[in-house]
Design a protein around this motif. Structure first.
Motif, PDB file in Angstrom:
ATOM      1  N   ALA A  37       0.877  -1.253  -0.113  1.00 14.04           N
ATOM      2  CA  ALA A  37       0.166  -0.360   0.333  1.00 14.04           C
ATOM      3  C   ALA A  37       0.850   1.133   0.019  1.00 14.04           C
ATOM      4  N   GLY A  38       2.001   1.322   0.851  1.00 10.51           N
ATOM      5  CA  GLY A  38       3.013   2.800   0.701  1.00 10.51           C
ATOM      6  C   GLY A  38       3.635   2.386  -0.677  1.00 10.51           C
ATOM      7  N   ILE A  39       3.514   1.988  -1.589  1.00  7.76           N
ATOM      8  CA  ILE A  39       4.285   1.874  -2.722  1.00  7.76           C
ATOM      9  C   ILE A  39       3.308   2.127  -3.731  1.00  7.76           C
ATOM     10  N   LYS A  40       2.175   1.823  -3.296  1.00  6.62           N
ATOM     11  CA  LYS A  40       0.817   2.160  -4.591  1.00  6.62           C
ATOM     12  C   LYS A  40       0.724   3.384  -4.152  1.00  6.62           C
ATOM     13  N   SER A  41       0.131   3.934  -2.824  1.00  6.44           N
ATOM     14  CA  SER A  41       0.247   5.422  -3.180  1.00  6.44           C
ATOM     15  C   SER A  41       0.790   6.253  -3.562  1.00  6.44           C
ATOM     16  N   ILE A  42       2.696   5.905  -3.725  1.00  7.01           N
ATOM     17  CA  ILE A  42       3.856   6.822  -4.110  1.00  7.01           C
ATOM     18  C   ILE A  42       3.567   7.255  -5.408  1.00  7.01           C
ATOM     19  N   VAL A  43       2.557   5.795  -6.208  1.00  4.17           N
ATOM     20  CA  VAL A  43       2.580   5.773  -7.601  1.00  4.17           C
ATOM     21  C   VAL A  43       0.848   5.953  -7.868  1.00  4.17           C
ATOM     22  N   GLY A  44      -0.093   6.203  -7.637  1.00  3.70           N
ATOM     23  CA  GLY A  44      -1.343   5.753  -7.379  1.00  3.70           C
ATOM     24  C   GLY A  44      -2.244   5.117  -7.838  1.00  3.70           C
ATOM     25  N   GLY A  45      -3.427   4.711  -7.549  1.00  2.00           N
ATOM     26  CA  GLY A  45      -4.152   3.051  -8.091  1.00  2.00           C
ATOM     27  C   GLY A  45      -4.658   2.589  -7.181  1.00  2.00           C
ATOM     28  N   GLU A  46      -5.239   1.797  -7.561  1.00  4.10           N
ATOM     29  CA  GLU A  46      -6.026   0.466  -6.370  1.00  4.10           C
ATOM     30  C   GLU A  46      -5.190   0.652  -5.453  1.00  4.10           C
ATOM     31  N   ILE A  47      -5.435  -0.080  -3.964  1.00  2.32           N
ATOM     32  CA  ILE A  47      -4.905  -0.872  -3.248  1.00  2.32           C
ATOM     33  C   ILE A  47      -5.493  -1.878  -3.101  1.00  2.32           C
ATOM     34  N   ARG A  48      -4.898  -2.564  -4.069  1.00  2.00           N
ATOM     35  CA  ARG A  48      -6.451  -4.439  -4.337  1.00  2.00           C
ATOM     36  C   ARG A  48      -5.947  -5.346  -2.927  1.00  2.00           C
ATOM     37  N   GLY A  49      -4.812  -5.365  -2.502  1.00  2.00           N
ATOM     38  CA  GLY A  49      -4.539  -6.048  -0.843  1.00  2.00           C
ATOM     39  C   GLY A  49      -5.690  -5.360   0.060  1.00  2.00           C
ATOM     40  N   TYR A  50      -5.862  -4.131   0.381  1.00  2.00           N
ATOM     41  CA  TYR A  50      -6.486  -3.086   1.183  1.00  2.00           C
ATOM     42  C   TYR A  50      -8.392  -3.861   0.650  1.00  2.00           C
ATOM     43  N   THR A  51      -8.373  -4.034  -0.731  1.00  2.00           N
ATOM     44  CA  THR A  51     -10.043  -3.982  -1.228  1.00  2.00           C
ATOM     45  C   THR A  51     -10.075  -5.799  -1.046  1.00  2.00           C
ATOM     46  N   GLU A  52      -9.767  -6.416  -0.823  1.00  2.00           N
ATOM     47  CA  GLU A  52      -8.932  -7.655  -0.528  1.00  2.00           C
ATOM     48  C   GLU A  52      -9.548  -8.267   0.800  1.00  2.00           C
ATOM     49  N   ILE A  53      -8.859  -6.414   2.278  1.00  2.57           N
ATOM     50  CA  ILE A  53      -9.314  -7.077   2.981  1.00  2.57           C
ATOM     51  C   ILE A  53     -10.423  -6.609   3.469  1.00  2.57           C
ATOM     52  N   LEU A  54     -11.272  -5.422   2.965  1.00  4.64           N
ATOM     53  CA  LEU A  54     -12.620  -5.414   3.580  1.00  4.64           C
ATOM     54  C   LEU A  54     -13.854  -5.785   2.354  1.00  4.64           C
ATOM     55  N   THR A  55     -13.051  -6.277   1.565  1.00  7.01           N
ATOM     56  CA  THR A  55     -14.156  -7.902   0.571  1.00  7.01           C
ATOM     57  C   THR A  55     -14.437  -8.337   2.138  1.00  7.01           C
ATOM     58  N   GLU A  56     -13.429  -9.157   2.477  1.00 10.62           N
ATOM     59  CA  GLU A  56     -13.589 -10.425   2.862  1.00 10.62           C
ATOM     60  C   GLU A  56     -14.288  -9.956   4.219  1.00 10.62           C
ATOM     61  N   ALA A  57     -13.664  -8.685   4.984  1.00 13.44           N
ATOM     62  CA  ALA A  57     -14.649  -8.166   5.971  1.00 13.44           C
ATOM     63  C   ALA A  57     -15.881  -8.154   5.858  1.00 13.44           C
ATOM     64  N   ARG A  58     -16.531  -7.355   4.639  1.00 16.39           N
ATOM     65  CA  ARG A  58     -17.581  -7.540   4.743  1.00 16.39           C
ATOM     66  C   ARG A  58     -18.416  -8.574   4.322  1.00 16.39           C
ATOM     67  N   ASN A  59     -17.378  -9.857   3.831  1.00 19.63           N
ATOM     68  CA  ASN A  59     -19.099 -10.881   3.551  1.00 19.63           C
ATOM     69  C   ASN A  59     -19.313 -11.639   5.013  1.00 19.63           C
ATOM     70  N   LYS A  60     -17.745 -11.393   6.054  1.00 20.53           N
ATOM     71  CA  LYS A  60     -17.844 -12.201   6.754  1.00 20.53           C
ATOM     72  C   LYS A  60     -18.998 -11.501   7.960  1.00 20.53           C
TER      73      LYS A  60
END
Length: 105
Positions: A37-60
């Motif tokens: 996420a730190g690397i992605k915040s430099i170059v921009g774009g979706e942080i897929r790792g966090y998207t996956e974490i939140l999707t799993e949490a929402r499903n649970k």
């Protein structure tokens, strides 16, 4: 089990309101995904790792809502809403709630 974000069930008639039901989870960040996420915040774009974490949490959280409704003998849950809140730095709660109902047969 029928789930609806509306207050009614299309083609069904509510015979009894049972109770408010909820499902929640408190999810923290993952150190490995933080690095990416730190690397992605430099170059921009979706942080897929966090998207996956939140999707799993929402499903649970949604699964827990369904379990709560089943325990009350519901046929459906109407008026479903999701909300999030920060618990502390690096973690958040995902809460889903709705109204458990019985339908006319």
């Amino acid at each position: 089990m029928i789930y609806s974000t509306t207050e009614t069930v299309p083609g069904g008639e509510i015979s009894e309101v049972l109770d408010i039901v909820t499902g929640n989870i408190v999810q923290s960040k993952h150190i490995g995904r933080d690095v990416m996420a730190g690397i992605k915040s430099i170059v921009g774009g979706e942080i897929r790792g966090y998207t996956e974490i939140l999707t799993e949490a929402r499903n649970k959280a949604f699964q827990r809502l369904g379990e709560s409704a089943q325990q009350k003998g519901a046929d459906a849950v109407v008026g479903i809403r999701f909300t999030t809140s920060a618990i502390m730095e690096g973690s958040s709660e995902i809460l889903v709630f709705g109204t458990a109902v019985k339908l006319k047969k």
